[in-house]
Enzyme design. Structure first.
Site, PDB file in Angstrom:
ATOM      1  N   GLU A  48     -20.209  -2.240  20.149  1.00  0.00           N
ATOM      2  CA  GLU A  48     -19.361  -2.968  19.189  1.00  0.00           C
ATOM      3  C   GLU A  48     -17.862  -2.776  19.395  1.00  0.00           C
ATOM      4  O   GLU A  48     -17.094  -2.752  18.432  1.00  0.00           O
ATOM      5  CB  GLU A  48     -19.760  -2.603  17.739  1.00  0.00           C
ATOM      6  N   TRP A 100     -18.986  -9.143   1.066  1.00  0.00           N
ATOM      7  CA  TRP A 100     -17.715  -8.494   1.383  1.00  0.00           C
ATOM      8  C   TRP A 100     -16.581  -9.498   1.583  1.00  0.00           C
ATOM      9  O   TRP A 100     -15.557  -9.194   2.159  1.00  0.00           O
ATOM     10  CB  TRP A 100     -17.879  -7.556   2.593  1.00  0.00           C
ATOM     11  N   ARG A 148       0.820  -1.221   0.000  1.00  0.00           N
ATOM     12  CA  ARG A 148       0.000   0.000   0.000  1.00  0.00           C
ATOM     13  C   ARG A 148       0.857   1.276   0.000  1.00  0.00           C
ATOM     14  O   ARG A 148       0.528   2.275   0.628  1.00  0.00           O
ATOM     15  CB  ARG A 148      -0.973   0.003   1.189  1.00  0.00           C
ATOM     16  N   HIS A 180     -21.112  10.928   8.575  1.00  0.00           N
ATOM     17  CA  HIS A 180     -19.812  10.957   7.893  1.00  0.00           C
ATOM     18  C   HIS A 180     -19.037  12.241   8.167  1.00  0.00           C
ATOM     19  O   HIS A 180     -17.914  12.388   7.712  1.00  0.00           O
ATOM     20  CB  HIS A 180     -19.992  10.751   6.387  1.00  0.00           C
ATOM     21  N   CYS A 182      -8.213   0.983   1.280  1.00  0.00           N
ATOM     22  CA  CYS A 182      -8.131  -0.397   0.809  1.00  0.00           C
ATOM     23  C   CYS A 182      -8.883  -1.306   1.768  1.00  0.00           C
ATOM     24  O   CYS A 182      -9.016  -0.985   2.944  1.00  0.00           O
ATOM     25  CB  CYS A 182      -6.683  -0.858   0.771  1.00  0.00           C
TER      26      CYS A 182
HETATM   27  N1  GLN Z   1     -23.917  -1.984  13.154  1.00  0.00           N
HETATM   28  C1  GLN Z   1     -22.876  -1.430  12.350  1.00  0.00           C
HETATM   29  C2  GLN Z   1     -22.328  -0.166  12.989  1.00  0.00           C
HETATM   30  O1  GLN Z   1     -23.076   0.504  13.641  1.00  0.00           O
HETATM   31  C3  GLN Z   1     -23.381  -1.092  10.972  1.00  0.00           C
HETATM   32  C4  GLN Z   1     -22.296  -0.551  10.120  1.00  0.00           C
HETATM   33  C5  GLN Z   1     -22.689  -0.394   8.676  1.00  0.00           C
HETATM   34  O2  GLN Z   1     -23.834  -0.436   8.331  1.00  0.00           O
HETATM   35  N2  GLN Z   1     -21.732  -0.197   7.823  1.00  0.00           N
HETATM   36  O3  GLN Z   1     -21.174   0.168  12.830  1.00  0.00           O
END
Ligand code: GLN
Ligand code: ZN
Length: 755
Positions: free
Chosen positions: A482, A563, A15, A697, A514
């Site tokens: 998460e 993916w 990379r 974002h 990437c």
């Molecule tokens: N549950 C995931 C998160 O909150 C969903 C991410 C996604 O949709 N790309 O990060």
């Protein structure tokens, strides 16, 4: 037989381009150093192809950011607002790619879109009314000369005028047709200039020919190419990929191209098209067929026996010379298996990344008996850990396994009664900010620096904090945050049987980004519960105070499959069902452990929707939607199933989304349009919905008023009883401060709208 490669990876096997670009963007290196790195990468790719004996090697397949953006520059398609910045050429280019911050305010980047059915994203060209088409072919000229100085005679490659226009956006009064003539003229000049350099061939990529074409599209292509081909000074390879050109085959072979590149891997009908047009035997006498037989998108070794049989068949129907080619640019696969040190050789011998694919082209062309025999042996090896019980289970699935009962309407009533949520319930999509410490905790555990107990202890503390924070903010439905995952697919891949992971299998997703897709190596199964302990702990934290529900958080089978690098020895459908059964066990375990709401993300469901409408159901939706149904059909009536999608452009498949039969769906919609809301209303969308009320974002904190306004608008289209309030997507890339502020405003807005 001669061999051709459509395009080569460019980001560097380590990379290098990514890191050099990021340094340049941070002002740590001058442009000269960035250019030097790029030169080294190009030289490497030309020499490796030359060494492998490739006859048709591309130049101008390199890009600092994106080939579509390069084409915009080549034609002078630069919106006025970027020109006004008066920056140098490279900095204008990067401003269009990434946005630009100045004292006078910020200029956003041009939008990005998925490049056909790949995971690569291109920068969408924008024509405003001030655009004047002006050819600037300096990049093409320089790279051609550079290759020559390395001793490599190349075919310059450009994106074709038809594809370029079809993928562009027109922001002013002028439309596509208003630019077509000037663009054709620019390409005509380009051909002259490239011919003057001494190049024998030019490759013009027209992947948009594999999309559905209207009569108008066909007319556009014909008009433009009649212009482009006038007094053609150089041989032209018209290259297509990602599918077949079924709408336009007759017309295409009748043009005065010297070579046509067709995809025999993804182009399901390509061979039949050639066969049916048996008569082209007479017409195609001098036209070369660049037969795309080595898969440019997946990482498995080519089956030489099958390929040879196909080639023999093709030879029967194509009179002109046949050149062996990749099915698309090798941009979509990693550099070389040589960079993998950890995987067992019994696994690696089945992989072919870009460099190995070059050798495959040569070996297929050489038809050496020993090589063919060796290849055959490889394919006869019992490589896959087949799980016969699983196979049987999938074969025995019946309609009931794909149907959740009782029907939605009954579930909705029961769930409202059970959860007693307020009107417009507030929630988030799952992840909370992944701070440095969170990432370090995972990394240290992986490296063995901390013990499992220490790792778990840290995450539990984070979960407890996260629950407390959400309670303080006043969200109605909570998440655990998460913290144990770096990536929503890799995490499940690592915890399911059947996956393997590469060390350096990087593939460019866009610009400097990437991804390293995991590889489905064998039958997929779940040996042990994956998320249950985390979810149980999170729910126990909530039970101490607010008693609010914490959503279990899973990734859906279609997204996990889409993916990953999928297997080629079984169908996508079979793989999807295998993963679905594994996730189903997880769902049932969560339910059995007192988790009342379970979210199953299908962030990538739409990504692999076939390019042609005629194939949507037969090749995809007919198994993709059932795969999702299979995951939750065993749930009790009161268990609320959520799903999430990272986009809202699903109007064409809106019924299929409803047929996933989730109880709640959240999706990205903050930048969105009335159209989706209208469609939800018109279609009487049954599933409860949470269109994202703000964009995650950017670090900007949305105001209460802004969110109220969005909700008021949504209320006009969505019944009050079905509307949820949530951000666009997960919050893992955001900072803590802005996250808390934004969510507070979100809760306040929901309260306001409740009245
Ligand atoms: N549950 C995931 C998160 O909150 C969903 C991410 C996604 O949709 N790309 O990060
Ligand atoms: Zn998302």
């Amino acid at each position: 037989m001669k061999k051709s490669v459509i395009g080569y990876p460019r980001v560097g096997s380590k990379r290098e381009l990514k890191f050099a670009l990021e340094k340049y963007f941070r002002g740590e290196i001058p442009i000269e150093e960035l250019i030097k790195t790029s030169k080294e990468l190009r030289t490497y790719s030309w020499l490796v192809q030359k060494k492998a004996g490739i006859d048709f090697i591309s130049s101008n397949d390199f890009s600092f950011y994106d080939n579509m953006l390069d084409t915009s520059f080549m034609l002078g398609v630069i919106p006025e607002r970027y020109k006004k910045l008066c920056l140098s050429k490279p900095d204008t280019y990067f401003a269009m790619a990434r946005g630009y911050q100045s004292k006078n305010g910020d200029l956003t980047a041009l939008p990005m879109k998925k490049w056909f059915n790949t995971n690569y994203h291109y920068i969408v060209p924008e024509f405003d009314d001030k655009v004047e088409i002006r050819l600037d072919d300096s990049k093409i000229v320089e790279e051609y000369k550079e290759a020559l100085s390395c001793g490599v005679q190349t075919k310059p490659v450009v994106i074709g005028p038809y594809t370029f226009l079809k993928l562009s956006r027109f922001s002013g009064k002028k439309q596509l047709v208003d630019f077509a003539k000037e663009i054709s003229a620019a390409y005509r000049n380009l051909l002259k200039n490239v011919a003057c350099l001494g190049a024998k061939w030019i490759q013009i990529d027209e992947p948009a020919l594999v999309l559905d074409m209207t009569d108008e599209d066909k007319k556009l292509f014909k008009t433009m190419y009649n212009d482009v081909l006038e007094e053609k000074p150089i041989k032209i390879l018209l290259q297509t990929y990602f599918g077949d050109v079924r709408d336009f085959f007759d017309e295409l072979v009748n043009f005065d191209f010297d070579g046509i590149g067709l995809d025999f891997v993804e182009g399901k009908e390509t061979f039949e098209l050639i066969k049916k047009h048996n008569e082209i035997k007479k017409q195609s006498g001098t036209c070369l067929l660049f037969a795309g037989i080595v898969n440019g998108k997946n990482i498995w070794r080519n089956n030489y026996e099958k390929t040879s049989i196909l080639l023999e068949e093709i030879e029967k129907y194509w009179k002109g010379e046949i050149v062996l080619s990749t099915s698309c640019s090798l941009l979509h696969v990693p550099y070389s298996v040589k960079n993998e040190e950890k995987l067992d050789s019994t696994i690696l011998e089945h992989f072919a990344f870009a460099e190995e694919k070059l050798i495959e082209l040569s070996e297929i062309a050489a038809k050496d008996k020993n090589t063919l025999e060796k290849n055959k042996k490889l394919f006869n090896k019992q490589r896959i850990l087949e799980d016969s019980l699983l196979k049987e289970k999938i074969n025995n699935l019946s309609k009931n396994d794909f149907t959740r009962l009782p029907p939605f309407a009954e579930r909705e009533v029961a769930q409202k009664k059970k959860f007693k949520l307020p009107l417009f319930p507030t929630t988030t999509i799952g992840s909370f900010p992944q701070t440095k410490e969170v990432r370090l905790n995972r990394a240290n555990f992986k490296k063995g620096i901390i013990s499992k107990e220490q790792y778990i202890h840290f995450n539990r503390e984070k979960i407890a904090e996260c629950i407390a924070l959400q309670e303080k903010i006043g969200l109605d439905v909570l998440v655990h945050g998460e913290y144990e995952r770096n990536d929503m697919v890799e995490y499940f891949g690592e915890n399911l049987e059947g996956y393997v992971f590469t060390q350096n299998g990087w593939v460019q997703s866009y610009g400097t980004r990437c991804v390293k897709p995991p590889v489905i190596w064998a039958d997929i199964s779940r040996k042990n519960p994956i998320t249950v302990e985390w979810s149980k702990y999170a729910q126990s934290c909530a039970n101490k105070n607010s008693k609010k529900s914490v959503k279990g958080m899973l990734t859906g089978p279609v997204t996990i499959l889409n993916w990953s690098f999928p297997r080629e020895d079984i169908s996508l459908k079979e793989s999807a069902f295998q993963i679905a059964l594994a996730i189903r066990s997880e769902v049932l375990d969560l339910e059995a452990n007192g988790i009342g709401m379970i979210q199953i993300d299908e962030a990538a469901l739409k990504e692999k929707l076939p390019l042609r409408k005629a194939d949507w159901y037969s090749e995809y939706l007919d198994w993709a939607i059932p795969a999702f149904n299979l995951v939750h059909s065993g749930c009790r009536l009161e268990t609320q199933i959520h799903t999430h999608m990272c986009y809202s452009e699903f109007i064409p498949i809106i019924q299929d989304i409803d047929n996933m039969d989730a109880d709640v769906i959240t999706f990205e919609a903050s930048r969105s349009n009335l159209e989706i809301l209208q469609a939800l209303k018109e279609k009487n969308f049954r599933t409860e919905v949470g269109p994202g009320v703000y964009d995650i974002h950017s670090p900007r904190v949305p105001s209460v008023e802004e969110i109220v306004k969005a909700l008021e608008k949504m209320k006009k289209y969505i019944p009050e009883s079905k509307l949820w309030v949530n951000p666009d997507c997960g919050l893992k890339t955001r900072g803590l401060v802005e996250t808390e502020a934004a969510l507070k405003n979100l809760v306040a807005a929901a309260k306001k709208v409740r009245g």
